[in-house]
Design a protein around this motif. Structure first.
Motif, PDB file in Angstrom:
ATOM      1  N   SER A  30      39.967  42.354  46.563  1.00 45.97           N
ATOM      2  CA  SER A  30      39.573  41.129  45.859  1.00 45.97           C
ATOM      3  C   SER A  30      38.447  41.400  44.869  1.00 45.97           C
ATOM      4  N   ASP A  31      37.587  42.390  45.145  1.00 48.70           N
ATOM      5  CA  ASP A  31      36.573  42.802  44.160  1.00 48.70           C
ATOM      6  C   ASP A  31      37.248  43.283  42.883  1.00 48.70           C
ATOM      7  N   THR A  32      38.240  44.152  43.048  1.00 52.30           N
ATOM      8  CA  THR A  32      38.957  44.680  41.892  1.00 52.30           C
ATOM      9  C   THR A  32      39.725  43.578  41.179  1.00 52.30           C
ATOM     10  N   SER A  33      40.345  42.673  41.949  1.00 53.91           N
ATOM     11  CA  SER A  33      41.053  41.545  41.344  1.00 53.91           C
ATOM     12  C   SER A  33      40.122  40.726  40.471  1.00 53.91           C
ATOM     13  N   ALA A  34      38.929  40.449  40.980  1.00 50.06           N
ATOM     14  CA  ALA A  34      37.982  39.606  40.251  1.00 50.06           C
ATOM     15  C   ALA A  34      37.530  40.275  38.955  1.00 50.06           C
ATOM     16  N   VAL A  35      37.203  41.556  39.024  1.00 47.83           N
ATOM     17  CA  VAL A  35      36.746  42.261  37.826  1.00 47.83           C
ATOM     18  C   VAL A  35      37.877  42.389  36.817  1.00 47.83           C
ATOM     19  N   ALA A  36      39.094  42.676  37.308  1.00 47.20           N
ATOM     20  CA  ALA A  36      40.248  42.769  36.411  1.00 47.20           C
ATOM     21  C   ALA A  36      40.488  41.437  35.712  1.00 47.20           C
ATOM     22  N   LEU A  37      40.368  40.359  36.454  1.00 46.67           N
ATOM     23  CA  LEU A  37      40.552  39.026  35.872  1.00 46.67           C
ATOM     24  C   LEU A  37      39.461  38.737  34.844  1.00 46.67           C
ATOM     25  N   ALA A  72      37.790  40.913  33.097  1.00 39.89           N
ATOM     26  CA  ALA A  72      38.035  41.742  31.922  1.00 39.89           C
ATOM     27  C   ALA A  72      39.131  41.131  31.060  1.00 39.89           C
ATOM     28  N   ALA A  73      40.210  40.681  31.706  1.00 37.29           N
ATOM     29  CA  ALA A  73      41.345  40.127  30.964  1.00 37.29           C
ATOM     30  C   ALA A  73      40.990  38.814  30.275  1.00 37.29           C
ATOM     31  N   LEU A  74      40.189  37.997  30.961  1.00 30.65           N
ATOM     32  CA  LEU A  74      39.796  36.702  30.402  1.00 30.65           C
ATOM     33  C   LEU A  74      38.598  36.813  29.469  1.00 30.65           C
ATOM     34  N   GLN A  75      38.031  38.018  29.373  1.00 30.28           N
ATOM     35  CA  GLN A  75      36.822  38.240  28.582  1.00 30.28           C
ATOM     36  C   GLN A  75      35.713  37.287  29.045  1.00 30.28           C
ATOM     37  N   ALA A  76      35.560  37.220  30.361  1.00 29.16           N
ATOM     38  CA  ALA A  76      34.578  36.319  30.961  1.00 29.16           C
ATOM     39  C   ALA A  76      33.160  36.764  30.631  1.00 29.16           C
ATOM     40  N   ASP A  77      32.254  35.825  30.660  1.00 34.58           N
ATOM     41  CA  ASP A  77      30.842  36.141  30.398  1.00 34.58           C
ATOM     42  C   ASP A  77      30.216  36.901  31.552  1.00 34.58           C
ATOM     43  N   ARG A  78      30.749  36.670  32.781  1.00 35.46           N
ATOM     44  CA  ARG A  78      30.178  37.364  33.939  1.00 35.46           C
ATOM     45  C   ARG A  78      31.150  37.234  35.109  1.00 35.46           C
ATOM     46  N   CYS A  79      31.094  38.201  36.003  1.00 37.35           N
ATOM     47  CA  CYS A  79      31.859  38.155  37.242  1.00 37.35           C
ATOM     48  C   CYS A  79      30.858  38.104  38.397  1.00 37.35           C
ATOM     49  N   ASP A  80      30.860  37.020  39.159  1.00 39.63           N
ATOM     50  CA  ASP A  80      29.937  36.850  40.275  1.00 39.63           C
ATOM     51  C   ASP A  80      30.641  37.198  41.575  1.00 39.63           C
ATOM     52  N   ALA A 122      34.632  47.518  35.945  1.00 41.41           N
ATOM     53  CA  ALA A 122      33.559  46.769  35.293  1.00 41.41           C
ATOM     54  C   ALA A 122      32.878  47.616  34.228  1.00 41.41           C
ATOM     55  N   MET A 123      32.643  48.894  34.535  1.00 45.56           N
ATOM     56  CA  MET A 123      32.017  49.795  33.573  1.00 45.56           C
ATOM     57  C   MET A 123      32.936  50.044  32.381  1.00 45.56           C
ATOM     58  N   GLN A 124      34.222  50.232  32.651  1.00 41.84           N
ATOM     59  CA  GLN A 124      35.181  50.501  31.584  1.00 41.84           C
ATOM     60  C   GLN A 124      35.271  49.351  30.592  1.00 41.84           C
ATOM     61  N   TRP A 125      35.251  48.114  31.095  1.00 36.13           N
ATOM     62  CA  TRP A 125      35.436  46.947  30.238  1.00 36.13           C
ATOM     63  C   TRP A 125      34.147  46.185  29.988  1.00 36.13           C
ATOM     64  N   SER A 126      32.995  46.759  30.392  1.00 34.81           N
ATOM     65  CA  SER A 126      31.674  46.147  30.145  1.00 34.81           C
ATOM     66  C   SER A 126      31.598  44.726  30.693  1.00 34.81           C
ATOM     67  N   VAL A 127      32.034  44.568  31.935  1.00 34.05           N
ATOM     68  CA  VAL A 127      31.960  43.260  32.599  1.00 34.05           C
ATOM     69  C   VAL A 127      30.663  43.191  33.404  1.00 34.05           C
ATOM     70  N   PRO A 128      29.723  42.304  33.052  1.00 35.28           N
ATOM     71  CA  PRO A 128      28.522  42.145  33.882  1.00 35.28           C
ATOM     72  C   PRO A 128      28.921  41.591  35.244  1.00 35.28           C
ATOM     73  N   VAL A 129      28.421  42.204  36.305  1.00 34.76           N
ATOM     74  CA  VAL A 129      28.762  41.787  37.668  1.00 34.76           C
ATOM     75  C   VAL A 129      27.493  41.382  38.393  1.00 34.76           C
ATOM     76  N   VAL A 181      24.757  44.027  37.899  1.00 29.83           N
ATOM     77  CA  VAL A 181      25.254  45.362  37.576  1.00 29.83           C
ATOM     78  C   VAL A 181      25.616  45.355  36.098  1.00 29.83           C
ATOM     79  N   CYS A 182      24.959  46.215  35.324  1.00 26.83           N
ATOM     80  CA  CYS A 182      25.098  46.149  33.873  1.00 26.83           C
ATOM     81  C   CYS A 182      24.913  47.538  33.269  1.00 26.83           C
ATOM     82  N   HIS A 183      24.907  47.613  31.952  1.00 29.34           N
ATOM     83  CA  HIS A 183      24.692  48.890  31.275  1.00 29.34           C
ATOM     84  C   HIS A 183      23.240  49.346  31.439  1.00 29.34           C
TER      85      HIS A 183
END
Length: 429
Positions: free
Chosen positions: A165-172, A174-182, A231-238, A263-265
């Motif tokens: 579910s962690d991977t599902s959330a980050v993948a989602l 990334a795909a939605l270009q969300a501002d953040r994944c909590d 998250a690192m590949q698609w620059s998704v802040p977590v 979790v960020c750059h």
């Protein structure tokens, strides 16, 4: 208005009362004007129950990661169909609770969104993170709750493995270009080490993707390794935070600062310690082959069969004998894979050519992790000296640009963690 992906783990949705608490967190973000997508795990213990039913139906025993005996004849696609039902139940219940709170919510399964994966079944599938349709969320401004499963090319349900579910959330996200994944879990962030071992461990406000990836792979259980990679590949802040916090707990609404760990750059972190955290793992096992012929191709004959058996090898140490004709080869695997690894190597003994084979589980891996190691010399020397002063013998060493790991006797694991935590100035920093 921000677009957020919120993920809640099994302990966060363990029963209806916990689901109501989760719904309160979602409603808070909804009331703040944020568009939300919610990813939920199965209720705590439900996946184990479903796996047990599959085992009973097919007459085999699954391994420690919820995977089946590879020699058993079973239909992997039906395994995924059964095991994935836990998330379907939770997402439907959450949608119902949100509706009862006046929030227009709808549950969606991974194949409905759709989230695409490869065609792996029963073992963790690999998601194609950019396959999700952004329109699904931009049109529906109210939350929805997809479960952590997806649709491979064969149009069957696939799962992403334990912690998927962690991977599902980050993948989602990334795909939605969300501002953040909590990522809501049962801890309130990422700590410098396990607080149960070191009472002076403290929560980090921010940690880099690289550090989090090393922490996850070296024993920290906060995030799944694949989710951090994505998250690192698609620059998704977590943002890692606790689902047990009060829904109205104050914090920066844009970054979540003050209520968890972001979790960020690396360049988004103002101050960085040389070492950011100490991780340890007790689920390691040591395999030693004695008197292996020291000639080209031997290593391939050792690790090739292990790779074919899907056994991951971590630390490797080779000691060449004085005569240069033989060597002792030691490496580590997950303790759950030890018996299989030994069987694989016994089967390949004639091809490899070794005198004796030994396995042990009374070991632990302790790691110091920090991006500051890139620009500071002497970290390894300090670490080895501190362990030596405590009488802790090092059996193997592995390093990366931002990590130093040592293999030690399991009895000294907690002493080593406390020693290194103090050495690198992490006590109450």
């Amino acid at each position: 208005m921000s677009l957020l992906v919120l993920k809640f783990g099994g302990t966060s949705v363990a029963d209806i009362d916990r689901i109501r608490s989760v719904a309160a967190h979602v409603k808070r973000e909804h009331n703040a004007g944020n568009a939300c997508a919610v990813v939920v795990s199965a209720m705590a213990g439900q996946t184990n129950r479903l796996v047990a039913w599959v085992e009973e139906a097919w007459g085999y025993k699954a391994d420690g990661d919820g995977g089946a005996d590879v020699s058993a004849l079973y239909d992997c696609r039906e395994y995924d169909a059964v095991v994935s039902s836990g998330e379907q139940v939770t997402s439907g219940l959450l949608a119902l609770v949100l509706q009862s709170m006046g929030v227009s919510a709808r549950s969606w399964q991974g194949w409905q969104i759709p989230v695409h994966t490869d065609d792996a079944h029963q073992r963790p599938a690999s998601p194609a993170s950019r396959s999700t349709r952004r329109q699904r969320c931009s049109v529906a401004k109210s939350p929805f709750a997809p479960a952590s499963k997806a649709s491979p090319p064969n149009n069957r349900i696939a799962t992403l493995g334990r912690g998927g579910s962690d991977t599902s959330a980050v993948a989602l996200a990334a795909a939605l270009q969300a501002d953040r994944c909590d990522i809501y879990t049962d801890v309130d962030g990422v700590y410098t080490t396990d607080p149960r071992v070191v009472s002076k461990a403290h929560r980090l406000d921010r940690i880099s993707y690289e550090e989090m990836l090393e922490m996850a792979s070296q024993g920290a259980k906060v995030l799944q390794t694949r989710s951090v990679e994505m998250a690192m590949q698609w620059s998704v802040p977590v943002l890692v935070r606790s689902s047990f916090d009060a829904p109205d707990m104050p914090g920066n609404p844009d970054t979540g600062e003050g209520i968890g760990t972001l979790v960020c750059h690396e360049d988004e972190i103002m101050e960085q310690n040389v070492v950011s955290g100490i991780a340890y793992a007790r689920d390691e096992a040591k395999v030693t082959l004695l008197k292996v012929a020291d000639k080209p191709g031997v290593a391939a004959r050792v690790f090739g069969p292990l790779s074919d058996a899907h056994i991951n090898v971590d630390m490797i140490v080779q000691n060449v004998s004085e005569d240069g004709k033989s060597t002792d080869l030691t490496f580590t695997v997950q303790s759950a894979d030890l018996d299989r690894a030994l069987e694989v190597l016994k089967s390949a003994k004639d091809e490899i050519g070794y005198l004796d084979l030994r396995g042990a589980t009374d070991i632990a891996k302790v790691s110091a992790i920090g991006v500051g190691m890139r620009s500071h010399a002497g970290v390894a020397a300090q670490m080895f000296s501190a362990l030596a002063e405590k009488g802790i013998n090092i059996e193997a060493i592995s390093t990366s640009e931002i990590k130093i790991s040592v293999l030690i006797d399991a009895a000294y694991a907690e002493l080593a963690v406390r020693t290194l935590h103090t050495l690198f100035g992490l006590d109450g920093a």
